[in-house]
Design an enzyme around this catalytic site. Structure first.
Site, short mmCIF file in Angstrom:
data_model
loop_
_atom_site.label_atom_id
_atom_site.label_comp_id
_atom_site.label_asym_id
_atom_site.label_seq_id
_atom_site.Cartn_x
_atom_site.Cartn_y
_atom_site.Cartn_z
N TRP A 127 23.50 58.61 0.25
CA TRP A 127 24.43 59.65 0.69
C TRP A 127 23.90 60.24 2.00
CZ3 TRP A 127 24.29 65.36 -0.61
CH2 TRP A 127 25.51 65.98 -0.30
N ASP A 208 18.99 62.44 -8.25
CA ASP A 208 20.23 63.12 -7.87
C ASP A 208 21.33 62.57 -8.78
OD1 ASP A 208 22.47 64.17 -6.71
OD2 ASP A 208 22.21 63.23 -4.74
N ALA A 210 25.11 63.24 -9.61
CA ALA A 210 26.30 63.99 -9.18
C ALA A 210 27.57 63.47 -9.85
CB ALA A 210 26.45 63.92 -7.67
N LYS A 243 32.03 67.16 -9.59
CA LYS A 243 32.92 66.04 -9.90
C LYS A 243 33.33 66.03 -11.36
CE LYS A 243 31.52 64.60 -5.76
NZ LYS A 243 30.52 65.18 -4.89
C1 LMR Z 1 30.91 62.43 -0.90
O1 LMR Z 1 29.91 61.71 -0.91
O2 LMR Z 1 31.96 62.10 -0.34
C2 LMR Z 1 30.87 63.74 -1.63
O3 LMR Z 1 29.63 63.94 -2.23
C3 LMR Z 1 31.31 64.88 -0.81
C4 LMR Z 1 30.33 65.26 0.23
O4 LMR Z 1 29.98 66.43 0.26
O5 LMR Z 1 29.93 64.41 1.04
#
Ligand code: LMR
Length: 394
Positions: A127, A208, A210, A243
């Site tokens: 991410w 992590d 999520a 989420k």
């Molecule tokens: C994403 O990866 O799209 C989500 O976790 C939203 C974000 O804050 O990036």
């Protein structure tokens, strides 16, 4: 003063939202930011959340501060949801945070306080906000291989080879489930091998999580995190409720630090509260209270779990439909990985140029690294996407 500022890099996920909104095409398809959408394109407020909010509105008699760590009842339900009985409660320090990102930020700050020289290892890819925050905090970071662009699965040999270079005390960031952006996940037995290697290296795992409940179900998605929590003296876990409770804008998350004993737990707890105080004082409460209300009430919890299952199964059905449609159009199993990936995302594994072509020619928006939000699809748009992928020659 302000003239001294220079422009900061744009977040590549959030930039897409603006671009998508500005596109006048009515048949555009948004597979960008990781927000769940139902078949009509709406991000619903979950039934149990609505009911919990109704009860809170009716019953809440004060808006006075909670504690620096948030409401202890929230920590208790979240420890149970994420960690189950993998580790005794007395070993877990926990603070409520503004969303999962807040938990990640606080975890990194805690690492910086405890072991400022540690390198934080990230999967490649991960991410984008992970490296961004680490860089911002001036911490050391390194990458381990993760995605095999040929198989669109995990490059396990590459991952293990890279983690051989981990030094004692380094921190390894792992995704608890539903890897973002790839959708490719380690098997439990692969995770066992990663755990052995991390133990051998005396590294500290940082999980992590999520998307618990978006992959294989609430319990299965927590398995890796629990495996890790029960295998180390110390580990960090950042969990998001954005989420799985659909409460994105309420900013609800938790950071848990597993300590080796109760003395260490108390020290970690005191440090976590200190960090909350320095950064924003008290964490937001509304979303945490909603989550607590749901998880403490058997009927509400059952309804939440049922709706989460509908959401999860809906995404799995879309994955299967897309894989089937691409199989039909290409007469090959090249895109079979889409049905095997788990969670909200799949990395298509194509170039930024192809991603841009899909946007320009077809109004299909995905992140530049070719991450698609599967929940952005519906039964009607799956064939449109499949056709566009094939016509672009991906
Ligand atoms: C994403 O990866 O799209 C989500 O976790 C939203 C974000 O804050 O990036």
């Amino acid at each position: 003063m302000l003239e001294n500022l220079s422009a900061q890099p744009a977040d590549k996920i959030l930039t897409l939202i603006t671009k998508f909104k500005a596109d006048p095409r009515t048949d555009k398809v948004d597979l960008g930011v990781g927000v769940y959408k139902d078949a009509t394109g709406n991000t619903p407020v979950m039934r149990a959340v609505k009911e919990a909010e109704r009860r809170i509105l009716a019953d809440q008699s004060t808006k006075a501060y909670t504690g620096l760590a948030g409401d202890p009842a929230f920590s208790a339900v979240m420890k149970d949801l994420v960690l189950g009985d993998s580790v005794p409660n007395e070993r877990v320090a926990a603070v409520a945070t503004p969303g999962g990102t807040g938990a990640i930020r606080q975890a990194l700050e805690l690492i910086k306080l405890a072991t400022p020289k540690a390198t934080v290892w990230l999967s490649n890819p991960t991410w984008p906000n992970h490296p961004s925050i680490i860089r911002y905090l001036g911490m050391k970071m390194a990458e381990y291989r993760y995605f095999d662009n040929e198989t669109r699965g995990v490059d396990f040999a590459g991952l293990m080879a890279d983690l051989e270079n981990v030094a004692e005390g380094d921190v390894i960031l792992l995704h608890g489930c539903c890897h973002n952006p790839t959708g490719a996940n380690l098997t439990y037995s692969q995770m066992e091998q990663v755990i052995s290697l991390m133990q051998q290296k005396r590294a500290v795992p940082f999980v992590d999580i999520a998307y618990q409940g978006f992959g294989d179900g609430l319990a299965d998605d927590a398995k890796t995190t629990r495996q890790i929590a029960s295998s180390f003296e110390n580990c960090l876990i950042a969990a998001s409720c954005s989420k799985n409770f659909g409460i994105y804008r309420e900013r609800t998350g938790i950071l848990m630090a597993v300590a080796k004993d109760t003395d260490q737990q108390a020290l970690a707890q005191q440090n976590l509260a200190f960090l909350n105080r320095q950064n924003y004082s008290f964490p937001p409460d509304h979303g945490a209270r909603v989550v607590t209300t749901i998880l403490q009430d058997p009927a509400l919890r059952a309804d939440w779990e049922a709706e989460l299952e509908e959401t999860r199964n809906g995404m799995l059905a879309l994955r299967q439909q897309l894989a089937d449609e691409l199989k039909r159009l290409t007469n090959s199993d090249r895109f079979g990985f889409l049905a095997h990936h788990r969670g909200m995302f799949s990395l298509l594994g194509t170039t930024p140029e192809m991603v841009e072509k899909l946007r320009v020619d077809n109004g299909i928006y995905m992140v530049g690294d070719s991450r698609m939000n599967i929940a952005g699809l519906n039964a009607q748009t799956v064939p449109i996407l499949a056709k566009a992928i094939v016509e672009a020659g991906i």
